[in-house]
Design an enzyme around this catalytic site. Structure first.
Site: not given
Ligand SMILES: [Zn+2]
Length: 410
Positions: A136-137, A140
């Site tokens: 998820h990171e 980004h």
């Molecule tokens: Zn996030």
């Protein structure tokens, strides 16, 4: 007064000229700052964040935990660079911060990552769950959300300056850069994108897609307890989020199954604070083919779960008739299905084309699409000749769909 007008004009120009295309999702995003600038600022911010922990020997001081995190992020990075080959040049780096009270993890623009030990210890996170957080990171970073966030911040800054009639806001921009990157909550859209990218990276790296929803459920359960839930302040957890992640599982499952079945074929890369691919562990050439995110409607189509939602999209559909015929004649089945799904027209002709595409691709679900075509056209009043225009494209429906049902058997 004069200045104010100038500031407004600058603001307007900035907004008009500062949109770029999100490299992962194709979405248009605000970018007042080139990604390279954001990456270089992130590098300093990363150093500053890590320095106090390094001083106290609290970086990677649990060698097992550090090795575990590095192994997971190595596999994720190996996938990330397939989606954005330019990121192979990033100085990827991951560190485990010994801070058992803090539940947090991040990946800054440029690939500088860290995870606080609290996230792993408090959640008793499995490898699959760690992969989901880090995926998820990384999502980004790949989607350039840092630049977008800083641009939104700059914009409000310029706006404040314009309203106040002075230029002080601009000067503060540099100072607030790190604050914007680290502390402001991510927009909901950015969160959704990062979830979407992260679960796919993790699946391709051989981590269970179900773990994404499981992790956020855990996070929500634990958030009542003591400890700094820093991650939750920038990443609001909600039932909708968990549900959306669970909804992505069927489309991700085939990627996971394929990766998990042959783990030694997974390209690995040592991100342990060196930027070069591990010697001897270079991915096979075939694996280096650039990837794009799985087309979710197409994945649903392959599973027999295609959706056509629009009953009144005949106009849009009519403009595609020529292209549909051409794709069918050319037996370009994937694009045929894609075109039909994009048109989203809920009529027998559209379902028939989905049936043809599925049959052409050898999918057992073809039968159900032909059946849907007959049902829609005969019983539900969704026949392509039923409206003002004949949209049947020269196909004799429902006859042709019935023939297909016989051809394919029950
Ligand atoms: Zn996030």
């Amino acid at each position: 007064m004069k200045f104010r007008r100038g500031a407004w004009a600058a603001l307007l120009m900035a907004v008009l000229t500062a949109c770029s295309t999100n490299p992962m999702t194709g979405r248009s995003q605000l970018s007042l700052m080139p990604e390279a600038t954001v990456i270089s600022q992130s590098r300093s911010a990363y150093k500053a964040e890590l320095a106090p922990y390094a001083k106290k020997n609290r970086l990677n001081d649990d060698p097992d935990m550090a090795a575990r995190v590095r192994a997971i992020t190595d596999r994720l990075i190996a996938q990330a660079v397939r989606y954005r080959p330019d990121t192979a040049a990033w100085a990827w780096e991951v560190n485990v911060i010994d801070d058992p009270k803090t539940l947090n993890a991040f990946c800054l623009p440029g690939g500088k990552m860290a995870v606080y030990s609290g996230l792993i210890l408090k959640l008793k996170a499995t490898d699959d769950e760690i992969a989901q957080v880090m995926g998820h990171e990384i999502g980004h970073a790949l989607a350039n959300h840092g630049a977008e966030k800083m641009s939104v911040g700059m914009l409000s800054d310029i706006l404040v300056a314009a309203l106040a009639g002075n230029n002080r806001g601009r000067q503060q921009t540099g100072d607030i850069a790190s604050l914007l990157l680290w502390q402001l909550p991510n927009s909901r859209g950015a969160e959704t994108e990062a979830d979407r990218i992260g679960i796919e990276l993790a699946a391709r790296a051989g981590y269970r897609p179900e773990a994404a929803a499981e992790l956020w459920r855990k996070m929500m359960r634990e958030s009542g307890e003591k400890g700094r839930f820093a991650l939750l302040s920038t990443h609001p957890a909600s039932a909708e989020r968990v549900e959306a992640l669970a909804g992505l599982v069927p489309a991700m499952q085939p990627l996971y199954t394929e990766a998990a079945a042959n783990p030694q074929a997974l390209p690995t890369r040592l991100a342990a604070n060196v930027r070069d691919v591990t010697p001897g562990a270079a991915p096979p050439p075939a694996a280096l083919q650039p990837l794009s995110l799985v087309n979710l409607p197409l994945a649903a189509f392959r599973r027999g779960q295609a959706r056509l939602g629009c009953d009144s999209c005949g106009m849009g559909f009519s403009s595609r008739l020529g292209r549909l015929k051409e794709l069918a004649d050319r037996q370009d089945w994937e694009n045929l299905a894609g075109e039909v799904l994009e048109a989203d027209y809920n009529q027998d002709i559209a379902w028939y084309y989905l049936g043809l595409a599925a049959e052409g691709l050898g999918l057992p679900v073809a039968w159900s699409y032909f059946e849907r075509s007959v049902l829609r056209g005969v019983e539900e009043g969704g026949h392509c000749k039923g409206g003002l225009m004949d949209l049947c494209n020269g196909i004799d429906l429902p006859q042709k769909a019935r023939e297909a049902l016989v051809r394919l058997g029950p």
